[in-house]
Design a protein around this motif. Sequence first.
Motif, PDB file in Angstrom:
ATOM      1  N   HIS A 147       5.251   5.733   3.476  1.00 16.98           N
ATOM      2  CA  HIS A 147       5.331   7.029   4.165  1.00 16.98           C
ATOM      3  C   HIS A 147       6.464   7.054   5.174  1.00 16.98           C
ATOM      4  O   HIS A 147       7.052   8.095   5.438  1.00 16.98           O
ATOM      5  N   LYS A 170       0.877  -1.184   0.000  1.00 11.67           N
ATOM      6  CA  LYS A 170       0.000   0.000   0.000  1.00 11.67           C
ATOM      7  C   LYS A 170       0.906   1.223   0.000  1.00 11.67           C
ATOM      8  O   LYS A 170       1.940   1.214   0.668  1.00 11.67           O
ATOM      9  N   TRP A 171       0.498   2.275  -0.702  1.00  9.88           N
ATOM     10  CA  TRP A 171       1.359   3.458  -0.772  1.00  9.88           C
ATOM     11  C   TRP A 171       1.675   3.996   0.616  1.00  9.88           C
ATOM     12  O   TRP A 171       2.776   4.484   0.860  1.00  9.88           O
ATOM     13  N   GLU A 172       0.723   3.838   1.541  1.00 12.49           N
ATOM     14  CA  GLU A 172       0.963   4.332   2.911  1.00 12.49           C
ATOM     15  C   GLU A 172       2.181   3.649   3.544  1.00 12.49           C
ATOM     16  O   GLU A 172       2.828   4.228   4.404  1.00 12.49           O
ATOM     17  N   GLY A 203       1.241  -1.416  -6.443  1.00 17.54           N
ATOM     18  CA  GLY A 203       0.545  -0.164  -6.151  1.00 17.54           C
ATOM     19  C   GLY A 203      -0.152   0.418  -7.354  1.00 17.54           C
ATOM     20  O   GLY A 203      -0.892   1.399  -7.235  1.00 17.54           O
ATOM     21  N   ILE A 254       6.925  10.203  -3.314  1.00 14.97           N
ATOM     22  CA  ILE A 254       6.837   8.845  -2.769  1.00 14.97           C
ATOM     23  C   ILE A 254       7.026   7.823  -3.904  1.00 14.97           C
ATOM     24  O   ILE A 254       7.655   6.783  -3.734  1.00 14.97           O
ATOM     25  N   GLN A 255       6.517   8.166  -5.063  1.00 18.52           N
ATOM     26  CA  GLN A 255       6.650   7.250  -6.201  1.00 18.52           C
ATOM     27  C   GLN A 255       8.031   7.352  -6.849  1.00 18.52           C
ATOM     28  O   GLN A 255       8.570   6.365  -7.330  1.00 18.52           O
ATOM     29  N   TRP A 313      -2.946   7.355  -8.380  1.00 16.50           N
ATOM     30  CA  TRP A 313      -1.623   6.999  -7.839  1.00 16.50           C
ATOM     31  C   TRP A 313      -0.880   8.281  -7.439  1.00 16.50           C
ATOM     32  O   TRP A 313      -1.221   9.377  -7.916  1.00 16.50           O
ATOM     33  N   PRO A 314       0.144   8.153  -6.555  1.00 17.71           N
ATOM     34  CA  PRO A 314       0.758   9.358  -5.961  1.00 17.71           C
ATOM     35  C   PRO A 314       1.313  10.375  -6.958  1.00 17.71           C
ATOM     36  O   PRO A 314       1.134  11.580  -6.767  1.00 17.71           O
TER      37      PRO A 314
END
Length: 571
Positions: free
Chosen positions: A31, A26-28, A385, A232-233, A412-413
Amino acid sequence: MDMQRIPAREGNYNLRNYDETRATFKWEDAHKYFSWDKTGKVNIAYEAIDRHAENPSTKDKVALLYSAPGREESLTFGEISAESNKFANVLRKYGVHKGDRIFLFMPRSPEFYISLFGILKTGAIAGPLFEAFMEQAVRDRLEDSEAKMLITTPDLLERVPQEELPTLEKIILVGNQEIESSKYIDFYNEMEAASSSFEIEWMDLEDGMLIHYTSGSTGKPKGVYHVHYAMIQHYVTGEWVLDLKEDDVYWCTADPGWVTGTSYGVFAPWLHGVTNVIRGGRFTPEDWYDTLEKHSVSVWYTAPTALRMLVSAGEDLVKTYDFSSLRHLLSVGEPLNPEVITWGLKAFDLRIHDTWWMTETGAQLIVNLPSEEVRPGSMGKPIPGIEATIVDNEGNEIPPNQMGNLAIRAGWPSMMRGVWNNPSKFESYFINGWYVSGDSAYRDEDGYFWFQGRLDDVINTSGERVGPFEVESKLIEHPAVAEAGVIGKPDPQRGEIIKAFITLNPGFVESSELLEDIRQFVKTELAAHAAPREIEVKDSIPKTRSGKIMRRLLKSWELGLPTGDMSTLEV
Ligand code: 6R9
């Protein structure tokens, strides 16, 4: 249809379990790599530069290894941090604030990178322009974004139509010159006087960071708008796809005027604290090889046109260099020919990893990972993701092995958050929750994606995206040209070249001098890479009844293909 598949070698790759990561990521989860996990506030300049400058073990590490004809320089993270603080102070002094659009128009140089991070530290939105742009291209972009300041060189200043840009308050000039106008600010003088400490502007994740102008098939270039959260990506793909490790020396050949030159020429390597090679200018095969050897480059991200030029330069040339440091090769921007991959295996004993993405997507989406099998000719599989598919014109998913429009589940981010000044254009990219790319492709049963072509008339010449409309508009400004239709013509080296069909105004007679004059006109007003390599004079240009140029028909003529349905042709 598949060529031989190339298995991954044993290796300590950062991402080794694609399927498992894909199922759980998950993108989170990512973090935690950033300070904003605790504070909720962010600035990509902090994460890419200052964070490494604050850390005693990386402060003096070389961040930038710069070389260009006549100039060699290296800067540490500590130095870029201090210099970009100074530049941020200069910008503040002249009234730059969060959300202002500040453009960069200059060759790749240490000053470019210092300025870019200075801009980001003030919270302003940076707009990098390709140095080959001429007056019209510069005007369109500064006008549309209502740029407040521009950083450029005295040489490039003549391409900036200042009188026509009322919002442009100041121009910062990098280079020695006499300052004659209150509008000009001298970069070096100001930097000398500026403090090297600066209170960075803390941003929200969704605050603006960058605008990249890019071309579509109609209208003027679009300002594709990206936010700080995109980092983040950049970070995650830097880890998984570029496979960056602390001791790597990384080189991305793209100019920062294009998205690859920022996402992967600046952010991904520096978010990872990796030494980044920047080479100015356009290159010959010898320059490429020299740079790889001289800096002991270990990870190299380049483009098919460059690789095809290396192939043409022959294998004997490769053998005269030592590339023992090189361990990972990647490509982006155009279809990567399987023959080039085969050549890469012979020349470097390495696989070339194709990656697919766009200005609008902000970062890589479909890739060949170092730990996965490469199927030459395929762009690879979506990164964890990311959900990718093929849709029909109504946005419905279609089964494997059928061609359609390559689409990505929106949100997406690093996805663009808007098209500057053009909300309806932005909305037109999305259907049924999918971002629809405009590239045609199919997906095989194993989830590998295969590029087929563009669905619109956008031209991809040497990996640079050119809108036919812009070139046509410029052509008809030439006194001799009445009408123009522009297409991409397949070319073995450059992917496509620009070909223009024109009709002449009464009183003008076709001659090679006239055609060369027309070519030069586009070259000097728009950009060298947008100038048609071929111009053909016609008695008329085919148009639809509503007056649209039928570029597809021009292309069929050019390629000697059947012309298909001509029912909308004007008679
Ligand atoms: C990053 C970048 C985007 C367009 C894209 C597609 C083409 C990019 C490709 C590729 C085949 C690949 N493209 N990667 N075609 N294989 N691996 O290039 O952005 O300048 O916006 O161009 O380039 O047509 O739609 P951008």
